[in-house]
Design a protein around this motif. Structure first.
Motif, PDB file in Angstrom:
ATOM      1  N   VAL A 128      33.729  32.262  41.397  1.00  0.00           N
ATOM      2  CA  VAL A 128      35.058  32.207  40.779  1.00  0.00           C
ATOM      3  C   VAL A 128      34.927  31.320  39.546  1.00  0.00           C
ATOM      4  N   LEU A 129      35.064  31.905  38.384  1.00  0.00           N
ATOM      5  CA  LEU A 129      34.859  31.196  37.126  1.00  0.00           C
ATOM      6  C   LEU A 129      36.168  30.551  36.681  1.00  0.00           C
ATOM      7  N   VAL A 130      36.115  29.256  36.442  1.00  0.00           N
ATOM      8  CA  VAL A 130      37.288  28.489  36.038  1.00  0.00           C
ATOM      9  C   VAL A 130      37.181  28.158  34.557  1.00  0.00           C
ATOM     10  N   ASP A 131      38.288  28.260  33.883  1.00  0.00           N
ATOM     11  CA  ASP A 131      38.372  27.974  32.444  1.00  0.00           C
ATOM     12  C   ASP A 131      37.387  28.833  31.653  1.00  0.00           C
ATOM     13  N   PRO A 132      37.427  30.154  31.829  1.00  0.00           N
ATOM     14  CA  PRO A 132      36.526  31.009  31.035  1.00  0.00           C
ATOM     15  C   PRO A 132      37.057  31.167  29.619  1.00  0.00           C
ATOM     16  N   ASP A 133      36.202  31.657  28.761  1.00  0.00           N
ATOM     17  CA  ASP A 133      36.637  31.954  27.401  1.00  0.00           C
ATOM     18  C   ASP A 133      37.520  33.195  27.429  1.00  0.00           C
ATOM     19  N   PRO A 134      38.717  33.138  26.855  1.00  0.00           N
ATOM     20  CA  PRO A 134      39.619  34.302  26.928  1.00  0.00           C
ATOM     21  C   PRO A 134      39.040  35.557  26.298  1.00  0.00           C
ATOM     22  N   LYS A 135      38.131  35.412  25.341  1.00  0.00           N
ATOM     23  CA  LYS A 135      37.568  36.579  24.657  1.00  0.00           C
ATOM     24  C   LYS A 135      36.178  36.945  25.160  1.00  0.00           C
ATOM     25  N   ASP A 136      35.790  36.384  26.301  1.00  0.00           N
ATOM     26  CA  ASP A 136      34.481  36.710  26.877  1.00  0.00           C
ATOM     27  C   ASP A 136      34.566  38.060  27.573  1.00  0.00           C
ATOM     28  N   ARG A 137      33.846  39.036  27.051  1.00  0.00           N
ATOM     29  CA  ARG A 137      33.840  40.383  27.645  1.00  0.00           C
ATOM     30  C   ARG A 137      32.464  40.736  28.218  1.00  0.00           C
ATOM     31  N   THR A 138      31.638  39.745  28.463  1.00  0.00           N
ATOM     32  CA  THR A 138      30.313  40.024  29.027  1.00  0.00           C
ATOM     33  C   THR A 138      30.434  40.401  30.495  1.00  0.00           C
ATOM     34  N   ASP A 139      29.465  41.148  30.980  1.00  0.00           N
ATOM     35  CA  ASP A 139      29.479  41.636  32.352  1.00  0.00           C
ATOM     36  C   ASP A 139      28.890  40.575  33.267  1.00  0.00           C
ATOM     37  N   GLY A 140      29.708  40.087  34.205  1.00  0.00           N
ATOM     38  CA  GLY A 140      29.228  39.079  35.138  1.00  0.00           C
ATOM     39  C   GLY A 140      28.834  39.642  36.483  1.00  0.00           C
ATOM     40  N   THR A 141      28.501  40.916  36.533  1.00  0.00           N
ATOM     41  CA  THR A 141      28.133  41.565  37.789  1.00  0.00           C
ATOM     42  C   THR A 141      26.630  41.753  37.855  1.00  0.00           C
ATOM     43  N   LEU A 142      26.052  41.407  39.006  1.00  0.00           N
ATOM     44  CA  LEU A 142      24.635  41.657  39.268  1.00  0.00           C
ATOM     45  C   LEU A 142      24.522  42.933  40.083  1.00  0.00           C
TER      46      LEU A 142
END
Length: 525
Positions: free
Chosen positions: A443-457
């Motif tokens: 669970v990522l806290v305080d992410p960058d609002p414009k981060d569109r990278t894929d965080g799925t493995l």
């Protein structure tokens, strides 16, 4: 990232995200630069500046001149002799080399020279400007007169040479006339011609020498001060704006440079794909940072909604398996505590839930709980009796490792973006693997609002939430196998029901990659 992929020397996307996350820092440095620039303008005002203009007439001036003569005058004005002459006029003991740093000349046109003088006081600036202008005019006039005198002297020397030649011709003519009848008429005629030319040349040289001796009265009369020395008015708004703008630009540049260099050197992942790769688990949800200041008046509901939505996601995963779950925070203790309370409230609908508070600051114990939710500390006897428990602990840098498996058989990491470096993320993943605690997700806290990278493995389906169905089916399959291996004549006790005997059951062939698995109903003997 696969071994065949080459990481770039500088990840521009990560750098931009890091700068955007550090915007408060470089905006603060820019504001500090602006304030410092304005403070410098107030505390260290510019010295008084006197300005005067001089009309300079050149003897050899012509409309086709490209400013060479004026550049020569500016260069003459910037000499030590000129500075010394100006200081001598006002009886100043200041060093000419120091005075040269306080004034400058500028050619406005081919005949107008502007002189700017700085001093500690206004009167001193005006006096120095007047003395410098007078010294320049005197020097210019002297140079012009010296040039005229030199030209006159050269003409007089040529006249004297011509007179010597005339005397020689006269002697030759007299000698020839003395011969009487034996004189040569042709030679006499030639001597008379030379004599006439020399007489004319001597007259011309005499006139030119007289004219040159007079000099250039138009230069002397025309070279004068056309604009008396006066203090140049200073606009406070312009001064503050200039100094403040310079300070703002310097502060912004320094802030951006420091933030960019620190982002590259500290190596703290902020992108979803980086965090998932270093922890070996997929990012299953994200929660924005709590608003501060007036923004919390209209953004509070959004933060509460995000926490509740993530809690429901984790609750659905926890209901599929009765195994205990732990929330391990990395830089987000308060968020993990709130998420644990929301998760406990969701799971309490199915029965009592025990929240094990193992956070250093006991964040969970300070939050209000309702219903069948009980908050206890690690080591409490209620932990062993709990049917369903949710442990909340920390894996932040600098924390001593405890028995992580005691908090839960499975873990969800609550990670604040940009808080821990790459080495610590690897350490957390290794410690959990050594303890046999699988990571369900991050669970990522305080992410960058414009981060569109894929965080799925995509190669970690066995620990991702989307692969939980296969894990649960495998556990059910193992339970069925255990029942088959038991003695079918041995009575089996079922909670709340009389003793029953089971006969061997047949399992259905199930595809291991299928999202769910079904078992054949158990038949009573």
């Amino acid at each position: 990232m696969s071994a065949g992929q080459v990481q770039p020397l500088v990840d521009l996307q990560r750098l931009v995200v890091a700068l955007r996350r550090k915007r408060r820092f470089w905006l603060t440095t820019a504001l500090a630069g602006l304030i410092l620039g304005c403070a410098v303008a107030v505390l260290l005002p510019a010295p008084p500046t006197a300005v005067t203009k001089i009309m300079v007439i050149h003897p050899d001036d012509s409309p086709t001149d490209s400013g060479t003569l004026m550049r020569t005058d500016v260069a003459v004005l910037s000499t030590a002799n000129m500075a010394a002459a100006a200081l001598k006029r006002i009886n100043s003991t200041e060093s000419p080399s120091d005075f040269l740093k306080d004034y400058a000349g500028l050619g406005l046109t081919n005949n107008v020279l502007q002189v700017t003088v700085k001093a500690k006081t206004k009167d001193d600036a005006v006096a120095k400007a007047k003395a410098l202008a007078d010294a320049f005019i005197a020097n210019h006039t002297q140079r012009t007169q010296a040039a005229a005198t030199g030209r006159s002297k050269a003409l007089l020397e040529q006249r004297d040479q011509a007179q010597t030649q005339l005397a020689d011709v006269d002697n030759q003519a007299a000698t020839e006339v003395a011969k009487g009848r034996n004189s040569n008429p042709g030679a006499l005629e030639q001597l008379y011609t030379q004599r006439a030319n020399l007489v004319s040349k001597i007259a011309d040289l005499q006139n030119q020498a007289q004219q040159a001796g007079i000099g250039s009265p138009e230069v002397i009369a025309g070279t004068q001060i056309v604009d008396a020395p006066a203090i140049q008015p200073v606009s406070k708004l312009k001064t503050y704006g200039t100094d403040g703008g310079v300070g703002l630009a310097l502060g912004l540049a320094l802030g951006l440079a420091f933030a960019g260099v620190s982002a590259l050197v500290r190596d703290r992942p902020v992108l979803r794909r980086e965090i998932s790769q270093h922890l070996g688990a997929s990012v299953i949800a994200q929660i924005g940072v709590k608003p501060v200041g007036p923004a919390k008046l209209w953004r509070r509901s959004k933060a509460v909604t995000e926490t509740s939505r993530v809690a429901l996601t984790l609750a659905r995963a926890a209901r599929e398996d009765r195994a205990s779950l732990s929330l391990l925070e990395i830089g987000a203790a308060s968020t993990a505590a709130e998420l644990a309370v929301e998760l406990g409230r969701s799971l309490a609908e199915d029965g009592p839930v025990v929240l094990v508070d193992d956070l250093p600051g006991k964040e969970v114990s300070r939050l209000p709980v309702e219903g069948n939710v009980e908050v206890v500390e690690a080591g409490d006897p209620a932990v062993a009796r709990a049917v369903r428990r949710v442990g909340v602990g920390t894996a932040a840098p600098g924390t001593a490792w405890t028995d992580l498996s005691a908090l839960g058989a499975e873990a969800v990491l609550v990670v604040k973006a940009g808080f821990a470096n790459t080495q610590w993320l690897h350490t957390v993943a290794r410690q959990l693997a050594d303890c046999g605690v699988p990571i369900l997700g991050v669970v990522l806290v305080d992410p960058d609002p414009k981060d569109r990278t894929d965080g799925t493995l995509w190669d970690g389906l066995h620990t991702a939430l989307r692969g939980r169905a296969a894990v649960v089916a495998k556990k059910q399959d193992d339970a069925v196998v255990e029942l088959e291996l038991r003695d079918e004549t041995k009575p089996i006790e079922w909670p709340g029901k009389p003793e029953r005997r089971l006969r061997p059951i047949e399992r259905m062939d199930v595809d291991p990659d299928a999202p769910t698995r079904r078992l054949k109903p158990v038949q009573e003997s």
